[in-house]
Design a protein around this motif. Structure first.
Motif, PDB file in Angstrom:
ATOM      1  N   ILE A   1      34.061  -1.732 -12.255  1.00  0.00           N
ATOM      2  CA  ILE A   1      35.357  -1.308 -11.681  1.00  0.00           C
ATOM      3  C   ILE A   1      35.508  -2.124 -10.382  1.00  0.00           C
ATOM      4  CG2 ILE A   1      36.110   0.656 -10.379  1.00  0.00           C
ATOM      5  CD1 ILE A   1      34.668   2.560 -11.920  1.00  0.00           C
ATOM      6  N   THR A   2      36.930  -3.035 -10.311  1.00  0.00           N
ATOM      7  CA  THR A   2      37.359  -3.801  -9.292  1.00  0.00           C
ATOM      8  C   THR A   2      38.109  -2.798  -8.357  1.00  0.00           C
ATOM      9  OG1 THR A   2      37.438  -5.441 -10.690  1.00  0.00           O
ATOM     10  CG2 THR A   2      38.695  -5.588  -8.817  1.00  0.00           C
ATOM     11  N   VAL A   3      37.535  -2.830  -6.968  1.00  0.00           N
ATOM     12  CA  VAL A   3      38.356  -2.162  -5.748  1.00  0.00           C
ATOM     13  C   VAL A   3      39.214  -3.237  -4.976  1.00  0.00           C
ATOM     14  CG1 VAL A   3      37.870  -0.809  -3.898  1.00  0.00           C
ATOM     15  CG2 VAL A   3      36.143  -0.485  -5.862  1.00  0.00           C
ATOM     16  N   GLU A   4      40.455  -2.997  -4.857  1.00  0.00           N
ATOM     17  CA  GLU A   4      41.040  -3.870  -4.081  1.00  0.00           C
ATOM     18  C   GLU A   4      41.699  -2.900  -2.857  1.00  0.00           C
ATOM     19  OE1 GLU A   4      43.509  -6.929  -6.236  1.00  0.00           O
ATOM     20  OE2 GLU A   4      43.073  -5.249  -7.858  1.00  0.00           O
ATOM     21  N   ALA A   5      41.774  -3.608  -1.614  1.00  0.00           N
ATOM     22  CA  ALA A   5      42.256  -2.670  -0.651  1.00  0.00           C
ATOM     23  C   ALA A   5      43.407  -3.540   0.075  1.00  0.00           C
ATOM     24  CB  ALA A   5      41.425  -2.283   0.384  1.00  0.00           C
ATOM     25  N   THR A   6      44.394  -2.724   0.611  1.00  0.00           N
ATOM     26  CA  THR A   6      45.308  -3.321   1.906  1.00  0.00           C
ATOM     27  C   THR A   6      45.270  -2.244   3.088  1.00  0.00           C
ATOM     28  OG1 THR A   6      47.302  -2.268   0.754  1.00  0.00           O
ATOM     29  CG2 THR A   6      46.739  -4.542   0.161  1.00  0.00           C
ATOM     30  N   PHE A   7      45.148  -2.866   4.167  1.00  0.00           N
ATOM     31  CA  PHE A   7      45.188  -1.970   5.385  1.00  0.00           C
ATOM     32  C   PHE A   7      46.094  -2.350   6.269  1.00  0.00           C
ATOM     33  CE2 PHE A   7      41.564   0.615   6.651  1.00  0.00           C
ATOM     34  CZ  PHE A   7      42.277   1.427   7.915  1.00  0.00           C
ATOM     35  N   GLY A   8      47.218  -1.495   6.721  1.00  0.00           N
ATOM     36  CA  GLY A   8      48.049  -1.642   7.546  1.00  0.00           C
ATOM     37  C   GLY A   8      49.265  -2.256   7.194  1.00  0.00           C
ATOM     38  N   ALA A   9      50.287  -2.559   8.271  1.00  0.00           N
ATOM     39  CA  ALA A   9      51.414  -3.550   7.768  1.00  0.00           C
ATOM     40  C   ALA A   9      51.637  -4.343   9.216  1.00  0.00           C
ATOM     41  CB  ALA A   9      52.524  -2.430   7.432  1.00  0.00           C
TER      42      ALA A   9
ATOM     43  N   VAL B   1      36.364  -6.198  -4.628  1.00  0.00           N
ATOM     44  CA  VAL B   1      34.821  -6.004  -5.162  1.00  0.00           C
ATOM     45  C   VAL B   1      34.627  -5.705  -6.453  1.00  0.00           C
ATOM     46  CG1 VAL B   1      32.819  -4.972  -4.321  1.00  0.00           C
ATOM     47  CG2 VAL B   1      34.439  -5.727  -2.717  1.00  0.00           C
ATOM     48  N   THR B   2      33.867  -5.850  -7.182  1.00  0.00           N
ATOM     49  CA  THR B   2      33.744  -5.271  -8.407  1.00  0.00           C
ATOM     50  C   THR B   2      32.255  -4.843  -8.497  1.00  0.00           C
ATOM     51  OG1 THR B   2      35.250  -6.789  -9.591  1.00  0.00           O
ATOM     52  CG2 THR B   2      33.719  -5.676 -11.126  1.00  0.00           C
ATOM     53  N   VAL B   3      32.012  -3.657  -9.203  1.00  0.00           N
ATOM     54  CA  VAL B   3      30.643  -3.009  -9.007  1.00  0.00           C
ATOM     55  C   VAL B   3      30.563  -2.064 -10.407  1.00  0.00           C
ATOM     56  CG1 VAL B   3      30.415  -2.453  -6.814  1.00  0.00           C
ATOM     57  CG2 VAL B   3      31.603  -0.636  -8.059  1.00  0.00           C
ATOM     58  N   SER B   4      29.325  -1.988 -11.084  1.00  0.00           N
ATOM     59  CA  SER B   4      29.228  -1.367 -12.173  1.00  0.00           C
ATOM     60  C   SER B   4      28.911   0.171 -11.703  1.00  0.00           C
ATOM     61  CB  SER B   4      28.138  -1.808 -12.929  1.00  0.00           C
ATOM     62  OG  SER B   4      27.880  -0.990 -14.188  1.00  0.00           O
ATOM     63  N   ALA B   5      30.072   1.013 -12.164  1.00  0.00           N
ATOM     64  CA  ALA B   5      30.041   2.556 -11.632  1.00  0.00           C
ATOM     65  C   ALA B   5      30.635   3.241 -12.750  1.00  0.00           C
ATOM     66  CB  ALA B   5      30.858   2.430 -10.405  1.00  0.00           C
ATOM     67  N   ASP B   6      30.813   4.791 -12.533  1.00  0.00           N
ATOM     68  CA  ASP B   6      31.510   5.738 -13.275  1.00  0.00           C
ATOM     69  C   ASP B   6      32.983   5.982 -12.736  1.00  0.00           C
ATOM     70  OD1 ASP B   6      28.954   5.795 -14.539  1.00  0.00           O
ATOM     71  OD2 ASP B   6      28.391   7.836 -13.493  1.00  0.00           O
TER      72      ASP B   6
END
Length: 101
Positions: free
Chosen positions: A64-72, A2-7
């Motif tokens: 700002i781009t937010v990337e996530a991984t969750f678990g294995a 997800v990409t957002v405009s942020a500080d």
């Protein structure tokens, strides 16, 4: 992702505000510089999640781009939900001098 405009300096506050909703807690700050930051979170079920923030500029508000991984192995649904939660909080904090509680 997800990409957002942020500080950029609101990342900690955004994680703190999203953590209860995502049932996670900050475990460690793995890497940080002016354009990238990686943190590891621990979920209530013992799974770890990793968030990667990438800056698209140097002046706030910035993409700002937010990337996530969750678990294995990675659970794409939980990862996307976590990235969205944190991105939503980042966006809501943009342009404020102090993060509200």
């Amino acid at each position: 992702m997800v990409t957002v405009s942020a500080d950029w300096d609101d990342i900690d506050a955004a994680i703190a505000r999203a953590a209860p909703q995502g049932a996670v807690a900050l475990l460690s700050n793995d890497y940080a510089d002016a354009v990238e930051r990686v943190v590891t979170l621990l979920a209530v079920d013992g799974q770890t999640a990793r968030l990667r923030f990438t800056s698209g500029g140097r002046q706030d508000p910035r993409p700002i781009t937010v990337e996530a991984t969750f678990g294995a192995p990675n659970d794409p649904g939980r990862a996307a939900a976590l990235a969205s939660l944190v991105a939503e909080q980042l966006e809501s904090l943009a342009g404020r001098g102090v993060a509200p509680r």
